[in-house]
Design an enzyme around this catalytic site. Structure first.
Site, PDB file in Angstrom:
ATOM      1  CG  HIS A  31      -1.797  -1.116   1.427  1.00 36.03           C
ATOM      2  ND1 HIS A  31      -1.691  -2.013   2.459  1.00 36.03           N
ATOM      3  CD2 HIS A  31      -2.871  -1.531   0.700  1.00 36.03           C
ATOM      4  CE1 HIS A  31      -2.648  -2.916   2.381  1.00 36.03           C
ATOM      5  NE2 HIS A  31      -3.379  -2.654   1.314  1.00 36.03           N
ATOM      6  N   GLY A 140      -2.920  -1.895  -7.214  1.00 34.84           N
ATOM      7  CA  GLY A 140      -1.835  -2.870  -7.282  1.00 34.84           C
ATOM      8  C   GLY A 140      -2.093  -3.962  -8.313  1.00 34.84           C
ATOM      9  CE  LYS A 142      -1.950 -10.267  -2.873  1.00 39.01           C
ATOM     10  NZ  LYS A 142      -3.273  -9.811  -2.420  1.00 39.01           N
TER      11      LYS A 142
HETATM   12  P1  AMP Z   1      -6.554  -3.720  -0.214  1.00 36.37           P
HETATM   13  O1  AMP Z   1      -6.363  -2.919   1.018  1.00 36.37           O
HETATM   14  O2  AMP Z   1      -6.153  -5.144  -0.077  1.00 36.37           O
HETATM   15  O3  AMP Z   1      -7.907  -3.521  -0.827  1.00 36.37           O
HETATM   16  O4  AMP Z   1      -5.530  -3.132  -1.275  1.00 36.37           O
HETATM   17  C1  AMP Z   1      -5.515  -1.765  -1.591  1.00 36.37           C
HETATM   18  C2  AMP Z   1      -4.657  -1.567  -2.798  1.00 36.37           C
HETATM   19  O5  AMP Z   1      -3.334  -2.035  -2.529  1.00 36.37           O
HETATM   20  C3  AMP Z   1      -5.159  -2.353  -4.024  1.00 36.37           C
HETATM   21  O6  AMP Z   1      -4.985  -1.564  -5.185  1.00 36.37           O
HETATM   22  C4  AMP Z   1      -4.239  -3.548  -4.035  1.00 36.37           C
HETATM   23  O7  AMP Z   1      -4.083  -4.107  -5.319  1.00 36.37           O
HETATM   24  C5  AMP Z   1      -2.943  -2.916  -3.558  1.00 36.37           C
HETATM   25  N1  AMP Z   1      -2.037  -3.942  -3.031  1.00 36.37           N
HETATM   26  C6  AMP Z   1      -2.334  -4.891  -2.103  1.00 36.37           C
HETATM   27  N2  AMP Z   1      -1.256  -5.689  -1.901  1.00 36.37           N
HETATM   28  C7  AMP Z   1      -0.286  -5.227  -2.729  1.00 36.37           C
HETATM   29  C8  AMP Z   1       1.060  -5.630  -2.993  1.00 36.37           C
HETATM   30  N3  AMP Z   1       1.628  -6.669  -2.368  1.00 36.37           N
HETATM   31  N4  AMP Z   1       1.764  -4.934  -3.911  1.00 36.37           N
HETATM   32  C9  AMP Z   1       1.210  -3.877  -4.560  1.00 36.37           C
HETATM   33  N5  AMP Z   1      -0.044  -3.436  -4.352  1.00 36.37           N
HETATM   34  C10 AMP Z   1      -0.773  -4.110  -3.446  1.00 36.37           C
END
Ligand code: AMP
Length: 270
Positions: A31, A140, A142
């Site tokens: 993040h 991300g 991911k």
């Molecule tokens: P989340 O809090 O899991 O909804 O993720 C928020 C943002 O962070 C989303 O755009 C995800 O794709 C990104 N994200 C989560 N994990 C990673 C990672 N390991 N590398 C890059 N971006 C990430």
């Protein structure tokens, strides 16, 4: 950095080109690297922390999803964000009669395993885009299928927003950082590196010309033999998320697999 909780407060803090980094909190280096990249592309940088209930299925981990606002605020501030938007449930969903529905793009892979997930994602992301009136937003790699859904959302509704996809940030053994990694036991954490290892091996084999079906079958077997329950391991076209057997740029190896009660997803671009 200021913490804001209402749309009114948020909008009062916006000037110039606005960048948005939507998150569900439990922030990690993945993040934070999104925030650092977005910092270079805008005047006002907003990160949101909202655990969006509409993207969780009835048997998923909404209640046990990690929540740590004070720590998140410290971490986010270190990247130079201007506003941390932490809205309440009522602020985001004041009794709506309208939501976004994602069609075929949500019918396979994550969308098939998690029915309704991408409707919830598209709805909340559209809301966050409008609440923040952002000019640029970053996501991300991911969550590759999520990026395809958000790109389709922006296209469908003519949203004038630059969408950026940021590479996946990994632990030193290759495991993609995820807020859900904290749920892995020590033994599962040891096994978890196999997910990215199999993606990288399969990618190299495809680039060397091996048969796609054989490479995919071997990867699924390998993961099964070390204790993963594989939901899918496939080669897809990244814009349609339909399976392809052409390992060319614009395709990706994607996987989701469970270790005990923890579900991990990952992908590599060809
Ligand atoms: P989340 O809090 O899991 O909804 O993720 C928020 C943002 O962070 C989303 O755009 C995800 O794709 C990104 N994200 C989560 N994990 C990673 C990672 N390991 N590398 C890059 N971006 C990430």
């Amino acid at each position: 950095m200021k913490i804001v909780r209402t749309v009114e407060e948020l909008r009062r803090g916006l000037t110039g080109r606005v960048g948005l980094v939507p998150t569900m909190g439990a922030l990690h280096e993945g993040h934070l690297s999104l925030m650092r990249e977005c910092r270079t592309k805008c005047d006002t940088l907003v990160a949101s922390v909202f655990v969006n209930p509409t993207q969780f299925g009835p048997n998923e981990d909404l209640d046990k999803y990690p929540r740590q606002e004070t720590l998140d605020a410290k971490l986010a501030e270190s990247t130079g964000i201007d506003l941390l938007f932490c809205p309440s449930l009522e602020e985001v969903y004041p009794g709506d009669q309208v939501s976004v529905h994602v069609h075929e793009l949500a019918s396979r892979y994550e969308g098939a395993v998690r029915p309704g997930h991408y409707n919830g994602v598209a709805t909340v992301v559209l809301k966050l885009f409008e609440m923040s009136r952002c000019d640029v937003a970053i996501f991300g790699q991911k969550d590759l299928q999520q990026f395809a859904v958000i790109s389709a959302l922006a296209k469908a509704f003519y949203l004038p927003i630059d969408l950026i996809m940021h590479p996946t940030i990994r632990e030193s053994d290759g495991l993609a950082l995820s807020s859900r990694n904290v749920f892995l036991s020590a033994e599962e954490r040891g096994i978890a590196r196999g997910l990215s290892a199999n993606l990288f091996t399969a990618c190299a084999e495809l680039k060397a010309g091996s048969s796609v079906d054989m490479v995919l079958a071997a990867a699924r077997d390998n993961l099964g033999s070390v204790g993963f329950k594989v939901d899918y391991f496939d080669l897809v076209d990244t814009s349609t998320f339909s399976p392809t057997r052409s390992p060319i740029p614009g395709s990706a190896l994607i996987t989701a697999a469970r270790l005990g009660t923890t579900r991990l997803i990952d992908n590599v671009l060809l």
